[in-house]
Motif scaffolding. Structure first.
Motif, PDB file in Angstrom:
ATOM      1  N   LEU A 232      18.763  10.674  42.980  1.00 31.00           N
ATOM      2  CA  LEU A 232      19.595   9.898  42.010  1.00 31.00           C
ATOM      3  C   LEU A 232      19.249   8.528  42.174  1.00 31.00           C
ATOM      4  CD1 LEU A 232      22.688  11.772  43.292  1.00 31.00           C
ATOM      5  CD2 LEU A 232      21.457  12.237  40.927  1.00 31.00           C
ATOM      6  N   THR A 233      18.138   7.854  42.379  1.00 26.22           N
ATOM      7  CA  THR A 233      17.976   6.470  42.546  1.00 26.22           C
ATOM      8  C   THR A 233      17.948   5.641  41.092  1.00 26.22           C
ATOM      9  OG1 THR A 233      15.499   7.164  42.600  1.00 26.22           O
ATOM     10  CG2 THR A 233      16.532   6.514  44.646  1.00 26.22           C
ATOM     11  N   GLU A 234      18.472   4.524  41.136  1.00 23.60           N
ATOM     12  CA  GLU A 234      18.551   3.646  40.121  1.00 23.60           C
ATOM     13  C   GLU A 234      17.579   3.098  39.707  1.00 23.60           C
ATOM     14  OE1 GLU A 234      22.501   1.926  41.398  1.00 23.60           O
ATOM     15  OE2 GLU A 234      23.496   3.522  40.482  1.00 23.60           O
ATOM     16  N   ALA A 235      16.211   3.796  39.456  1.00 20.45           N
ATOM     17  CA  ALA A 235      15.185   3.191  39.175  1.00 20.45           C
ATOM     18  C   ALA A 235      14.712   3.462  37.744  1.00 20.45           C
ATOM     19  CB  ALA A 235      14.020   3.911  40.003  1.00 20.45           C
ATOM     20  N   VAL A 236      15.552   3.880  36.930  1.00 19.29           N
ATOM     21  CA  VAL A 236      14.832   4.266  35.495  1.00 19.29           C
ATOM     22  C   VAL A 236      15.353   3.319  34.438  1.00 19.29           C
ATOM     23  CG1 VAL A 236      14.907   6.330  33.967  1.00 19.29           C
ATOM     24  CG2 VAL A 236      15.304   6.792  36.485  1.00 19.29           C
ATOM     25  N   THR A 237      14.211   2.944  33.611  1.00 16.60           N
ATOM     26  CA  THR A 237      14.622   2.605  32.262  1.00 16.60           C
ATOM     27  C   THR A 237      14.649   3.746  31.571  1.00 16.60           C
ATOM     28  OG1 THR A 237      13.541   0.409  32.945  1.00 16.60           O
ATOM     29  CG2 THR A 237      13.568   1.331  30.539  1.00 16.60           C
ATOM     30  N   TRP A 238      15.774   4.204  30.834  1.00 17.63           N
ATOM     31  CA  TRP A 238      15.735   5.206  29.735  1.00 17.63           C
ATOM     32  C   TRP A 238      15.492   5.018  28.647  1.00 17.63           C
ATOM     33  CZ3 TRP A 238      15.881  10.424  30.914  1.00 17.63           C
ATOM     34  CH2 TRP A 238      16.410  10.910  32.324  1.00 17.63           C
ATOM     35  N   ILE A 239      14.493   5.815  27.890  1.00 20.75           N
ATOM     36  CA  ILE A 239      14.255   5.542  26.497  1.00 20.75           C
ATOM     37  C   ILE A 239      14.763   6.854  25.670  1.00 20.75           C
ATOM     38  CG2 ILE A 239      12.389   5.120  24.784  1.00 20.75           C
ATOM     39  CD1 ILE A 239      10.891   3.468  27.397  1.00 20.75           C
ATOM     40  N   ILE A 240      15.713   6.982  25.105  1.00 18.04           N
ATOM     41  CA  ILE A 240      16.131   8.282  24.348  1.00 18.04           C
ATOM     42  C   ILE A 240      16.059   8.029  22.884  1.00 18.04           C
ATOM     43  CG2 ILE A 240      18.071   9.448  23.963  1.00 18.04           C
ATOM     44  CD1 ILE A 240      17.807   9.343  27.025  1.00 18.04           C
ATOM     45  N   MET A 241      15.105   9.054  22.520  1.00 17.54           N
ATOM     46  CA  MET A 241      14.531   9.063  21.266  1.00 17.54           C
ATOM     47  C   MET A 241      15.786   9.453  19.999  1.00 17.54           C
ATOM     48  SD  MET A 241      11.834   8.250  20.829  1.00 17.54           S
ATOM     49  CE  MET A 241      10.930   7.495  21.945  1.00 17.54           C
ATOM     50  N   LYS A 242      16.218   8.838  18.962  1.00 18.58           N
ATOM     51  CA  LYS A 242      16.933   9.324  18.018  1.00 18.58           C
ATOM     52  C   LYS A 242      16.706  10.389  17.453  1.00 18.58           C
ATOM     53  CE  LYS A 242      19.179   7.277  13.642  1.00 18.58           C
ATOM     54  NZ  LYS A 242      18.494   6.733  12.595  1.00 18.58           N
ATOM     55  N   GLN A 243      15.452  10.713  17.022  1.00 16.82           N
ATOM     56  CA  GLN A 243      14.866  11.891  16.127  1.00 16.82           C
ATOM     57  C   GLN A 243      14.821  13.027  17.237  1.00 16.82           C
ATOM     58  OE1 GLN A 243      11.116  12.248  14.316  1.00 16.82           O
ATOM     59  NE2 GLN A 243      12.419  12.362  12.485  1.00 16.82           N
ATOM     60  N   HIS A 244      15.368  14.225  17.076  1.00 21.41           N
ATOM     61  CA  HIS A 244      15.101  15.427  17.983  1.00 21.41           C
ATOM     62  C   HIS A 244      13.781  16.159  17.469  1.00 21.41           C
ATOM     63  CE1 HIS A 244      17.234  16.795  14.391  1.00 21.41           C
ATOM     64  NE2 HIS A 244      16.489  18.077  14.570  1.00 21.41           N
ATOM     65  N   ILE A 245      13.493  16.986  18.279  1.00 22.92           N
ATOM     66  CA  ILE A 245      12.328  17.928  18.052  1.00 22.92           C
ATOM     67  C   ILE A 245      13.144  19.659  17.830  1.00 22.92           C
ATOM     68  CG2 ILE A 245      10.464  16.999  19.052  1.00 22.92           C
ATOM     69  CD1 ILE A 245      10.582  19.045  21.447  1.00 22.92           C
ATOM     70  N   GLU A 246      12.418  20.415  16.964  1.00 20.98           N
ATOM     71  CA  GLU A 246      12.863  21.748  16.834  1.00 20.98           C
ATOM     72  C   GLU A 246      12.058  22.529  17.853  1.00 20.98           C
ATOM     73  OE1 GLU A 246      13.623  23.130  12.923  1.00 20.98           O
ATOM     74  OE2 GLU A 246      14.911  21.488  12.412  1.00 20.98           O
ATOM     75  N   VAL A 247      12.724  23.656  18.509  1.00 18.92           N
ATOM     76  CA  VAL A 247      12.198  24.913  18.833  1.00 18.92           C
ATOM     77  C   VAL A 247      12.830  25.880  18.561  1.00 18.92           C
ATOM     78  CG1 VAL A 247      11.575  23.316  20.878  1.00 18.92           C
ATOM     79  CG2 VAL A 247      13.653  24.996  20.769  1.00 18.92           C
ATOM     80  N   SER A 248      12.357  27.404  18.723  1.00 21.66           N
ATOM     81  CA  SER A 248      12.985  28.196  18.033  1.00 21.66           C
ATOM     82  C   SER A 248      14.070  28.941  19.080  1.00 21.66           C
ATOM     83  CB  SER A 248      11.995  29.446  17.631  1.00 21.66           C
ATOM     84  OG  SER A 248      11.505  30.064  19.068  1.00 21.66           O
ATOM     85  N   HIS A 249      14.674  29.788  18.757  1.00 21.83           N
ATOM     86  CA  HIS A 249      15.811  30.419  19.725  1.00 21.83           C
ATOM     87  C   HIS A 249      14.920  31.289  20.592  1.00 21.83           C
ATOM     88  CE1 HIS A 249      18.482  33.718  20.912  1.00 21.83           C
ATOM     89  NE2 HIS A 249      19.387  32.999  20.932  1.00 21.83           N
ATOM     90  N   ASP A 250      13.921  31.905  20.073  1.00 21.84           N
ATOM     91  CA  ASP A 250      13.167  32.844  21.229  1.00 21.84           C
ATOM     92  C   ASP A 250      12.530  31.902  22.168  1.00 21.84           C
ATOM     93  OD1 ASP A 250      12.364  35.448  19.076  1.00 21.84           O
ATOM     94  OD2 ASP A 250      14.249  34.875  19.837  1.00 21.84           O
ATOM     95  N   GLN A 251      11.917  30.762  21.889  1.00 17.63           N
ATOM     96  CA  GLN A 251      11.152  29.845  22.577  1.00 17.63           C
ATOM     97  C   GLN A 251      12.276  29.254  23.838  1.00 17.63           C
ATOM     98  OE1 GLN A 251       9.359  27.043  19.613  1.00 17.63           O
ATOM     99  NE2 GLN A 251       7.388  27.756  20.334  1.00 17.63           N
ATOM    100  N   LEU A 252      13.462  29.251  23.365  1.00 13.00           N
ATOM    101  CA  LEU A 252      14.292  28.530  24.385  1.00 13.00           C
ATOM    102  C   LEU A 252      14.737  29.598  25.469  1.00 13.00           C
ATOM    103  CD1 LEU A 252      15.559  25.910  25.311  1.00 13.00           C
ATOM    104  CD2 LEU A 252      17.678  26.022  23.915  1.00 13.00           C
ATOM    105  N   ALA A 253      15.092  30.968  24.761  1.00 16.80           N
ATOM    106  CA  ALA A 253      15.226  31.948  25.507  1.00 16.80           C
ATOM    107  C   ALA A 253      14.370  32.139  26.900  1.00 16.80           C
ATOM    108  CB  ALA A 253      15.565  33.214  24.684  1.00 16.80           C
TER     109      ALA A 253
END
Ligand code: L4Q
Ligand code: ZN
Length: 268
Positions: free
Chosen positions: A209-230
């Motif tokens: 949990l160290t406070e070491a991170v510069t977070w870079i969160i993408m606005k655009q998502h990616i798509e995966v199929s239901h079966d892939q996430l399963a």
């Protein structure tokens, strides 16, 4: 399932809701903890933010490992072959691994949210500052040590690039299992548009949990199929020796207070 700090008063409730680990869900004294909810209208456009310039060499991909929190795809980070520069970053950051967080259902699973919107999963691409430190373990303890790209996953069409990874997961079903995994280009998991992102100063979302991170969160998502996430959900938190098998789901951390931090955006 998701319980932010304001809603749940006692630590007991929080730890009961999050079987992932019973450790301190809020790091003692932490004022830049992750993950957070990104309030879009409160983010500040910063015109000085540059485009992000990842440059990854698929030849540095080495293995997949189930560490009992998630599965990690690990990269050889002994040279500057797979690096991230630009964006909010002043230095050169080396890719060391990527992993995901997901839910037991498609209704939740991401660690960050956008105006409280939950996604079924979130990809984290973990890099460390190779201008300032000699190895990841050193950088993880320093405030400008790490840069993590976060990408939201949505259920939709099958992600062709992800399938090679999905096919390898049964080989790392149990905690502490490792399998060789080569020639995977992590750039295929980035959204088409990587110029639009939010960035803020935060922490690792699992111990230490160290406070070491510069977070870079993408606005655009990616798509995966239901079966892939399963297939992600077929992984186990538990090792082959343990009698009771626990499926690896809901491996996200409870959201953390913003503590006056500003989230900047690279876009208006
Ligand atoms: C010296 C060992 C430290 C291992 C810490 C590994 C780690 C990397 C990234 C993230 S995350 N979810 O914030 O991207 C959490 C933990
Ligand atoms: Zn993560």
């Amino acid at each position: 399932r998701r319980c932010n700090l304001t809603a749940c008063s006692s630590k007991y409730v929080l730890s009961a809701l999050h079987p992932m680990w019973q450790g301190p869900l809020v790091a003692p004294g932490g004022n830049r903890q992750s993950p957070i909810d990104i309030r879009v209208r409160k983010s500040v456009f910063d015109p000085h933010l540059k485009p992000l310039t990842p440059d990854y060499d698929p030849g540095t991909c080495s293995q997949i490992w189930n560490n009992g929190y998630s599965f990690l795809v690990e990269y050889d980070d002994t040279t500057d072959k797979s690096i991230l520069k630009g964006g909010p970053l002043e230095d050169n950051f080396r890719l060391c691994q990527f992993h995901f967080h997901w839910g037991e259902s498609n209704a939740w699973g991401s660690e960050h949210t956008v105006d409280r919107r939950l996604f079924p999963a979130e990809l984290h691409m973990v890099h460390w500052n190779s201008n300032k430190y000699r190895r990841f373990e050193e950088a993880v303890m320093e405030e400008n040590g790490l840069a993590v790209i976060g990408v939201f996953l949505k259920i939709g069409k099958r992600h062709e690039g992800l399938q090679k990874l999905v096919d390898a997961l049964p080989a790392v079903r149990h905690k502490d299992s490792v399998v060789e995994f080569t020639r995977f280009d992590p750039a295929c998991l980035l959204p088409a548009n990587i110029d639009d992102y939010w960035t803020y100063a935060g922490s690792l979302t699992t111990p230490p949990l160290t406070e070491a991170v510069t977070w870079i969160i993408m606005k655009q998502h990616i798509e995966v199929s239901h079966d892939q996430l399963a297939v992600f959900r077929s992984l186990l938190f538990t090792s082959a020796e343990e009698e009771v098998q626990k499926s690896m789901v809901n491996n996200f951390r409870v959201q953390q207070p913003l503590r006056g931090r500003t989230v900047r955006s690279s876009f208006t």
